[in-house]
Design an enzyme around this catalytic site. Structure first.
Site, PDB file in Angstrom:
ATOM      1  CB  THR A  94      31.280  48.350  39.433  1.00 37.46           C
ATOM      2  OG1 THR A  94      32.215  49.134  38.696  1.00 37.46           O
ATOM      3  CG2 THR A  94      31.983  47.754  40.637  1.00 37.46           C
ATOM      4  CD  GLU A  95      33.966  48.353  32.984  1.00 39.03           C
ATOM      5  OE1 GLU A  95      35.046  48.407  32.406  1.00 39.03           O
ATOM      6  OE2 GLU A  95      32.881  48.707  32.471  1.00 39.03           O
ATOM      7  CG  ASN A  96      35.676  48.836  39.308  1.00 43.82           C
ATOM      8  OD1 ASN A  96      34.561  49.026  38.852  1.00 43.82           O
ATOM      9  ND2 ASN A  96      36.054  49.352  40.458  1.00 43.82           N
ATOM     10  N   GLY A  97      34.943  45.082  39.617  1.00 45.79           N
ATOM     11  CA  GLY A  97      34.928  43.978  40.558  1.00 45.79           C
ATOM     12  C   GLY A  97      34.190  44.161  41.857  1.00 45.79           C
ATOM     13  CB  SER A 132      34.302  41.822  37.188  1.00 46.99           C
ATOM     14  OG  SER A 132      33.337  42.797  36.868  1.00 46.99           O
TER      15      SER A 132
END
Length: 223
Positions: A45-48, A87
């Protein structure tokens, strides 16, 4: 089963064992709940976060662990949490095999518009976010969306009308009515809902698409 669950279940079938898969905001985050136990998918997920699983049971969630929609996730053995700079180094570095994005519109040239909701004559919300990096960095882009809007208008278009997220980047389109692959010659129909004829699908699809009778199969429902 509603249209959204149908799309999510079908999309889960696209994923292969061992792939690193980014799940975007909206419908895509639900895919983690419909993966066959035989498949080891590494969700990102792009938020890490890397290597997460389905939604936790109520009461067992941790507010520090969330997906792109800020919904709780479970962490699997070997998982990790990291900052957003790390990320996007993963995304921009080409380490994501597949990204799955919700869309407002897609078209027969593989263009996708998934961020710009018009609220004034020249203003849009909410902003492109990480989608522009994902469509450029992932090896495969899957766009998922309902086939028609609430007024019955096709969202699979000859040409997108909203500002683009990426041009010619989509590889596969999955709706509640059909699955298309994007080829150099345009869209090719791969699957069609069992309650639809090809003629009926053409009537609700603005985009042109080709049909190979020997390849088209009934829409798969997934795990």
């Amino acid at each position: 089963m509603d249209a959204r669950e149908r799309i999510v279940r079908r999309t889960a079938l696209e994923l292969q064992d061992g792939e690193v898969v980014n799940l975007g905001f909206g419908m895509p985050v639900g895919i983690a709940n419909y993966i066959s136990p035989e498949k080891a998918i590494i969700f990102q997920t792009e938020n890490g976060a890397l290597m997460f699983g389905p939604t936790p049971e109520l009461g067992s969630e941790d507010s520090d662990f969330a997906n792109a929609a800020s919904q709780p996730i479970t962490l699997l053995p070997g998982s990790s949490i990291f900052d957003i700079a790390t990320s996007f180094a993963i995304i921009r570095g080409g380490h994501v095999d597949v990204t799955i994005l919700g869309a407002l519109e897609v078209d027969q040239s593989g263009n996708i518009a998934n961020w710009a909701i018009p609220f004034d004559e020249v203003k849009y919300l909410p902003g492109m976010g990480g989608a522009m990096d994902l469509v450029g960095g992932a090896k495969k882009v899957i766009a998922i969306l309902k086939h028609c809007d609430k007024n019955g208008n096709s969202k699979i278009l000859q040409s997108c009308t909203l500002p683009l997220t990426g041009k010619g980047v989509v590889d596969t389109i999955i709706t509640d009515q059909a699955v298309f692959s994007v080829t150099e010659n345009g869209l090719e129909l791969e699957e069609i809902a069992p309650d639809l004829t090809v003629e009926a699908l053409q009537m609700v699809t603005d985009a042109s698409f080709t049909i190979n009778p020997n390849k088209v199969r009934e829409y798969q429902m997934g795990f």
